[in-house]
Design a protein around this motif. Structure first.
Motif, short mmCIF file in Angstrom:
data_model
loop_
_atom_site.label_atom_id
_atom_site.label_comp_id
_atom_site.label_asym_id
_atom_site.label_seq_id
_atom_site.Cartn_x
_atom_site.Cartn_y
_atom_site.Cartn_z
N UNK A 185 60.13 11.62 -46.46
CA UNK A 185 60.45 10.42 -45.67
C UNK A 185 60.70 9.20 -46.55
N UNK A 186 60.30 9.26 -47.81
CA UNK A 186 60.57 8.15 -48.72
C UNK A 186 62.04 8.08 -49.12
N UNK A 187 62.77 9.19 -48.88
CA UNK A 187 64.17 9.22 -49.30
C UNK A 187 65.17 9.56 -48.21
N UNK A 188 64.69 9.94 -47.01
CA UNK A 188 65.62 10.24 -45.92
C UNK A 188 64.87 10.26 -44.59
N UNK A 189 65.63 10.22 -43.53
CA UNK A 189 65.05 10.27 -42.20
C UNK A 189 64.63 11.71 -41.87
N UNK A 190 63.50 11.84 -41.16
CA UNK A 190 62.98 13.14 -40.76
C UNK A 190 62.94 13.21 -39.24
N UNK A 191 63.55 14.26 -38.69
CA UNK A 191 63.56 14.45 -37.24
C UNK A 191 62.25 15.11 -36.79
N UNK A 192 61.97 15.01 -35.51
CA UNK A 192 60.74 15.57 -34.96
C UNK A 192 60.81 17.10 -34.95
N UNK A 193 59.66 17.73 -34.69
CA UNK A 193 59.57 19.19 -34.65
C UNK A 193 60.02 19.76 -33.31
N UNK A 194 60.43 18.92 -32.40
CA UNK A 194 60.78 19.38 -31.05
C UNK A 194 61.82 20.49 -31.09
N UNK A 195 61.62 21.47 -30.19
CA UNK A 195 62.56 22.57 -30.12
C UNK A 195 62.36 23.61 -31.21
N UNK A 196 61.27 23.50 -31.98
CA UNK A 196 61.01 24.47 -33.03
C UNK A 196 62.03 24.42 -34.15
N UNK A 197 62.51 23.23 -34.46
CA UNK A 197 63.52 23.08 -35.50
C UNK A 197 63.03 23.60 -36.85
#
Length: 228
Positions: A134-146
């Motif tokens: 997260x210090x270098x890019x956006x992180x999406x949530x775990x929703x949907x079992x990604x």
């Protein structure tokens, strides 16, 4: 003068011995094998490279064909004086090494830079290091079992600058070491490891927020592992 030369040789031998022990004790030479196994057993990391596989393979085949057509015979003639009956094999291995080096530089510079970043970050996410990534890019949530790579968002920093022509030139300058049977190849590998090793952690250093001083201190402390 002879005593000074002897002392210098002994000191250099001790340094080489100490460096060799660091390499062996680090066990870092096993990391490429571990990485291949980890990559092979985590299909969610394959996406970035599969999308670029065709172009990368085409580049490798093209470079290798060009190198064998134009450089194999001249190098075979030189190898005939240094390797004797093994000249054909030695020249072939040298051309393959040169082709690999050129392909690596070109592919990293123009084809797989984004794939390297995504795979590196995706591996960290898979290893529960979301806060670091997260210090270098956006992180999406775990929703949907990604999967790990699917959770990677917009990149905020770009650490893997394209390899400079000087780096390729330096590598090609070292290649003649391979003309020396066995010992020369080992020296070439060691010099390449010492130079290239730390560069493979450029993304890690950036995510950690380390400046050049902190980075150099870490690399110096772990020189044997990086060389290994």
């Amino acid at each position: 003068m002879s005593d000074r030369v002897r002392e210098a040789v002994v000191a250099e031998a001790k340094d080489v011995k100490a460096a060799s022990q660091d390499v062996v004790n680090s066990g870092a030479y096993l990391y490429p094998l571990k990485g291949l196994i980890y990559f092979a057993t985590h299909k969610d990391l394959w996406g970035p490279f599969i999308s670029r596989a065709g172009r990368t393979i085409s580049l490798g085949v093209g470079v290798t064909t060009f190198m064998f057509f134009f450089t194999y015979v001249p190098q075979l003639a030189i190898m005939a004086f240094t390797s004797g009956p093994l000249a054909a094999l030695s020249a072939g291995l040298l051309v393959l090494t040169e082709s690999s080096t050129i392909t690596n530089v070109l592919s990293r510079s123009f084809l797989v830079e984004d794939a390297l970043v995504d795979t590196f970050d995706g591996t960290l996410v898979a290893r529960d290091q979301e806060s670091l990534v997260a210090q270098g890019r956006q992180i999406k949530s775990r929703s949907g079992g990604r999967a790990a790579v699917a959770r990677l968002g917009k990149t905020l920093t770009r650490p893997l600058a394209r390899m400079r022509p000087q780096a390729l030139l330096r590598t090609l300058i070292y290649l003649p070491l391979n003309l020396i049977p066995v010992v020369g190849t080992l020296l070439y590998i060691a010099m390449q490891g010492k130079r290239v090793g730390p560069g493979l952690h450029a993304r890690y250093f950036q995510l950690k927020g380390w400046d050049s001083i902190k980075r150099d201190e870490w690399v110096t402390k772990n020189r044997g592992a990086y060389t290994g």
